[in-house]
Design a protein around this motif. Structure first.
Motif, PDB file in Angstrom:
ATOM      1  N   PHE A  88       0.848  -1.201   0.000  1.00  0.00           N
ATOM      2  CA  PHE A  88       0.000   0.000   0.000  1.00  0.00           C
ATOM      3  C   PHE A  88       0.883   1.250   0.000  1.00  0.00           C
ATOM      4  O   PHE A  88       0.623   2.216  -0.703  1.00  0.00           O
ATOM      5  CB  PHE A  88      -0.900  -0.017   1.238  1.00  0.00           C
ATOM      6  CG  PHE A  88      -1.768   1.206   1.411  1.00  0.00           C
ATOM      7  CD1 PHE A  88      -3.095   1.193   1.001  1.00  0.00           C
ATOM      8  CD2 PHE A  88      -1.270   2.367   1.994  1.00  0.00           C
ATOM      9  CE1 PHE A  88      -3.905   2.309   1.156  1.00  0.00           C
ATOM     10  CE2 PHE A  88      -2.073   3.497   2.153  1.00  0.00           C
ATOM     11  CZ  PHE A  88      -3.390   3.461   1.733  1.00  0.00           C
ATOM     12  N   SER A  89       1.931   1.222   0.801  1.00  0.00           N
ATOM     13  CA  SER A  89       2.747   2.418   0.970  1.00  0.00           C
ATOM     14  C   SER A  89       3.838   2.581  -0.076  1.00  0.00           C
ATOM     15  O   SER A  89       4.492   3.620  -0.139  1.00  0.00           O
ATOM     16  CB  SER A  89       3.384   2.436   2.358  1.00  0.00           C
ATOM     17  OG  SER A  89       2.399   2.784   3.294  1.00  0.00           O
ATOM     18  N   ARG A  90       4.057   1.547  -0.890  1.00  0.00           N
ATOM     19  CA  ARG A  90       5.100   1.642  -1.906  1.00  0.00           C
ATOM     20  C   ARG A  90       4.686   2.684  -2.939  1.00  0.00           C
ATOM     21  O   ARG A  90       3.641   2.574  -3.551  1.00  0.00           O
ATOM     22  CB  ARG A  90       5.306   0.284  -2.572  1.00  0.00           C
ATOM     23  CG  ARG A  90       6.616   0.127  -3.266  1.00  0.00           C
ATOM     24  CD  ARG A  90       7.086  -1.320  -3.184  1.00  0.00           C
ATOM     25  NE  ARG A  90       6.223  -2.235  -3.909  1.00  0.00           N
ATOM     26  CZ  ARG A  90       6.330  -2.486  -5.222  1.00  0.00           C
ATOM     27  NH1 ARG A  90       7.248  -1.879  -5.946  1.00  0.00           N
ATOM     28  NH2 ARG A  90       5.523  -3.325  -5.807  1.00  0.00           N
ATOM     29  N   GLY A  91       5.499   3.710  -3.092  1.00  0.00           N
ATOM     30  CA  GLY A  91       5.192   4.762  -4.062  1.00  0.00           C
ATOM     31  C   GLY A  91       4.177   5.774  -3.563  1.00  0.00           C
ATOM     32  O   GLY A  91       3.768   6.661  -4.305  1.00  0.00           O
ATOM     33  N   ALA A  92       3.741   5.631  -2.302  1.00  0.00           N
ATOM     34  CA  ALA A  92       2.704   6.527  -1.787  1.00  0.00           C
ATOM     35  C   ALA A  92       3.297   7.813  -1.239  1.00  0.00           C
ATOM     36  O   ALA A  92       4.418   7.833  -0.743  1.00  0.00           O
ATOM     37  CB  ALA A  92       1.903   5.828  -0.693  1.00  0.00           C
ATOM     38  N   GLY A  93       2.533   8.880  -1.311  1.00  0.00           N
ATOM     39  CA  GLY A  93       2.955  10.163  -0.746  1.00  0.00           C
ATOM     40  C   GLY A  93       2.608  10.228   0.734  1.00  0.00           C
ATOM     41  O   GLY A  93       2.081   9.271   1.294  1.00  0.00           O
ATOM     42  N   PRO A  94       2.920  11.380   1.366  1.00  0.00           N
ATOM     43  CA  PRO A  94       2.725  11.494   2.821  1.00  0.00           C
ATOM     44  C   PRO A  94       1.274  11.301   3.271  1.00  0.00           C
ATOM     45  O   PRO A  94       1.028  10.670   4.300  1.00  0.00           O
ATOM     46  CB  PRO A  94       3.201  12.922   3.138  1.00  0.00           C
ATOM     47  CG  PRO A  94       3.384  13.610   1.822  1.00  0.00           C
ATOM     48  CD  PRO A  94       3.535  12.566   0.777  1.00  0.00           C
ATOM     49  N   ILE A  95       0.308  11.789   2.488  1.00  0.00           N
ATOM     50  CA  ILE A  95      -1.088  11.664   2.915  1.00  0.00           C
ATOM     51  C   ILE A  95      -1.509  10.198   2.887  1.00  0.00           C
ATOM     52  O   ILE A  95      -2.116   9.682   3.828  1.00  0.00           O
ATOM     53  CB  ILE A  95      -2.034  12.491   2.015  1.00  0.00           C
ATOM     54  CG1 ILE A  95      -1.584  13.944   2.016  1.00  0.00           C
ATOM     55  CG2 ILE A  95      -3.477  12.349   2.470  1.00  0.00           C
ATOM     56  CD1 ILE A  95      -2.391  14.848   1.131  1.00  0.00           C
ATOM     57  N   ALA A  96      -1.159   9.529   1.792  1.00  0.00           N
ATOM     58  CA  ALA A  96      -1.531   8.123   1.668  1.00  0.00           C
ATOM     59  C   ALA A  96      -0.897   7.296   2.785  1.00  0.00           C
ATOM     60  O   ALA A  96      -1.502   6.357   3.308  1.00  0.00           O
ATOM     61  CB  ALA A  96      -1.122   7.590   0.298  1.00  0.00           C
ATOM     62  N   ARG A  97       0.332   7.657   3.176  1.00  0.00           N
ATOM     63  CA  ARG A  97       0.994   6.904   4.244  1.00  0.00           C
ATOM     64  C   ARG A  97       0.234   7.001   5.561  1.00  0.00           C
ATOM     65  O   ARG A  97       0.170   6.030   6.323  1.00  0.00           O
ATOM     66  CB  ARG A  97       2.406   7.422   4.467  1.00  0.00           C
ATOM     67  CG  ARG A  97       3.409   6.721   3.602  1.00  0.00           C
ATOM     68  CD  ARG A  97       4.736   7.436   3.706  1.00  0.00           C
ATOM     69  NE  ARG A  97       5.364   7.416   2.413  1.00  0.00           N
ATOM     70  CZ  ARG A  97       6.173   6.440   2.010  1.00  0.00           C
ATOM     71  NH1 ARG A  97       6.458   5.456   2.816  1.00  0.00           N
ATOM     72  NH2 ARG A  97       6.705   6.466   0.813  1.00  0.00           N
ATOM     73  N   ILE A  98      -0.333   8.171   5.809  1.00  0.00           N
ATOM     74  CA  ILE A  98      -1.122   8.327   7.038  1.00  0.00           C
ATOM     75  C   ILE A  98      -2.324   7.390   6.997  1.00  0.00           C
ATOM     76  O   ILE A  98      -2.768   6.883   8.020  1.00  0.00           O
ATOM     77  CB  ILE A  98      -1.605   9.797   7.187  1.00  0.00           C
ATOM     78  CG1 ILE A  98      -0.393  10.717   7.287  1.00  0.00           C
ATOM     79  CG2 ILE A  98      -2.529   9.958   8.392  1.00  0.00           C
ATOM     80  CD1 ILE A  98      -0.742  12.185   7.270  1.00  0.00           C
ATOM     81  N   LEU A  99      -2.815   7.148   5.776  1.00  0.00           N
ATOM     82  CA  LEU A  99      -4.015   6.322   5.642  1.00  0.00           C
ATOM     83  C   LEU A  99      -3.724   4.821   5.707  1.00  0.00           C
ATOM     84  O   LEU A  99      -4.638   4.006   5.695  1.00  0.00           O
ATOM     85  CB  LEU A  99      -4.723   6.642   4.320  1.00  0.00           C
ATOM     86  CG  LEU A  99      -5.307   8.058   4.237  1.00  0.00           C
ATOM     87  CD1 LEU A  99      -5.837   8.338   2.843  1.00  0.00           C
ATOM     88  CD2 LEU A  99      -6.416   8.233   5.277  1.00  0.00           C
TER      89      LEU A  99
END
Ligand code: PHE
Length: 469
Positions: free
Chosen positions: A395-406
């Protein structure tokens, strides 16, 4: 043989939006909305798209991108042969859906042609009744299927990506144009009121019958549960944010669905037709009949049904692609053979649906909701309880900061909350189909027990040690 990949990020997104936007948005959605109290249904549906559809979509993406395989092979690749049956549910879902979808695609194709001469203008009801099932319907189903097969035959980049890059913007422009034009018709205002004003009391009184319908539609419209999104994401090359892509796809799909409503409801109200009855004939009878009253009626008919045709085609190819990917990956068939072979299967199953209204109804109304819900429960439990930490990582691979919080909220939603919720709607709708009356509490208890049992079995099997590293 190297596996195909999308040429561009936007190509992937447009293909996925093309899959999502289909007769679900234009045919199923407005009529479910009409049947279930207008804006009340719209509101619940929007909540479920955000709360269930999007996390579910990302759940499919996680499995597809991580494995780079078709739905059956993906489970094998990630956790071993034992999990392959989870992917088989998706294959069954594709069989169920495309079998009736191709029949509806055939109707749409026929109406596009019929609009050029205005064939259905004089007696819309009789016209539809004469063509809906039977040999004519078989013929147009075959034509629609042939177009689907041709695109998939050409492959991921040259067939699917290229065609959807043209079709999806075409859908938006043409629908946008129609919506603007419709707003100028006298009496259109009643349609906006019906569509956009919220009747909370209706929702409160009918909550438990509206809920499964809205949940099923949230999955159907996003093409979630049948492995189509899993398969499309298995062709992703680079790492980019699955959460961002999934959200964008859902936003575009919902916007186009609402746009379709902004064409259909004002049009009906301006002509004094009530949105009343749903069912397969609605789009073809009331709306098509309404065209006859309008200026430029034939042109309006051709443009309207032409857009619907593009939308249906770009969804049908995504369903066929799942089965083709399965045969290519797992059985070493060439793409050409796999496409023609699966085309042959749908030639037969679609013909049965085109000849029998009861088979058609079973596939389109009830079975498709059931298989999509069952398919998605499997995907999510796999993400949550077999992949576990690996799913979060993906899920977090390639994700930005907002997505990481999610990441954490997403994980707990797909591992626990959504499977129980989906199992609850599954129990309610299966009980409805077989005709037994279950109370909400009983359905919830059955759902909870079922999910717990599957999780316990999954935990016992776990991931073979050599794969988990
Ligand atoms: N999302 C498509 C539609 O709205 C239907 C679909 C369902 C396509 C499941 C693929 C998989 O018409």
């Amino acid at each position: 043989m190297t596996r195909s990949t999308w040429r561009t990020r936007i190509g992937f997104i447009l293909a996925a939006v093309g899959s999502a936007v289909g007769i679900g948005n234009i045919w199923r959605f407005p009529w479910l909305t009409a049947e279930n109290g207008g804006a009340a249904f719209l509101t619940l549906y929007l909540v479920l798209v955000v709360g269930v559809g999007v996390p579910g979509l990302i759940g499919e993406f996680v499995i597809g991108r991580r494995s780079n395989r078709n739905p059956v092979g993906a489970f094998d690749e990630l956790a071993g042969r034992w999990y392959r049956p989870l992917g088989a549910i998706a294959l069954i879902a594709c069989l169920v859906i495309l079998s009736f979808y191709s029949v509806v695609g055939g109707w749409i194709l026929r109406y596009t042609f019929a609009s050029t001469t205005g064939a259905y203008f004089a007696a819309p009801q009789q016209y539809f009744a004469a063509i809906d099932y039977g040999l004519g319907a078989v013929g147009f189903h075959v034509l629609f299927l042939a177009a689907t097969v041709a695109i998939v035959y050409l492959g991921v980049e040259r067939g699917i990506e290229l065609s959807t890059t043209v079709m999806v913007p075409g859908i938006v422009v043409l629908f946008g144009g129609l919506a603007v034009w419709v707003s100028t018709l006298p009496g259109a205002g009643g349609g906006y009121d019906f569509y956009l004003s919220l009747d909370v009391s209706y929702l409160r009184e009918n909550f438990f019958s509206v809920l499964p319908a809205a949940a099923g539609q949230a999955l159907f419209t996003l093409s979630v549960g049948a492995g189509t999104m899993l398969t499309y994401s298995s062709y992703l090359g680079e790492d980019r944010s699955l959460a961002a892509d999934g959200t964008l796809i859902a936003v575009l799909n919902t916007a186009i669905g609402v746009l379709a409503g902004l064409v259909i409801f004002p049009l009906l109200f301006s002509l004094g037709v009530s949105p009343g009855q749903g069912g397969p004939g609605a789009l073809f009878v009331s709306l098509a009949g309404a065209f006859a009253e309008l200026p430029y009626s034939r042109l309006v008919g051709v443009v309207f049904f032409g857009v619907v045709l593009l939308a249906a085609l770009s969804s049908a190819i995504s369903i066929l692609e799942v089965l083709v990917a399965y045969l290519v990956d797992e059985h070493d068939l060439s793409r050409g053979r796999a496409t023609l072979g699966t085309g042959g299967i749908f030639l037969v199953t679609g013909t049965v649906a085109a000849l029998s209204p009861s088979v058609f109804g079973l596939l389109a109304d009830t079975l498709s909701n059931v298989v999509l819900t069952a398919g998605l429960i499997g995907f999510l439990l796999f993400d949550g309880w077999v992949l576990g930490r690996l799913a979060r990582e993906e899920f977090s691979r390639g994700a930005g900061p907002i997505a990481r919080i999610l990441e954490a909220p997403w994980y707990y939603a797909i591992a626990v909350v959504l499977p129980v919720f989906l199992a609850f709607t599954l129990v309610t709708s299966v009980a409805g189909i077989v005709g037994i009356d279950v109370s909400t509490a009983l359905a919830a208890a059955v759902a909870l027990t079922g999910i717990t049992a599957v999780v316990l079995v999954f935990r016992r099997h776990g991931i073979p040690v050599e794969r988990s590293v």
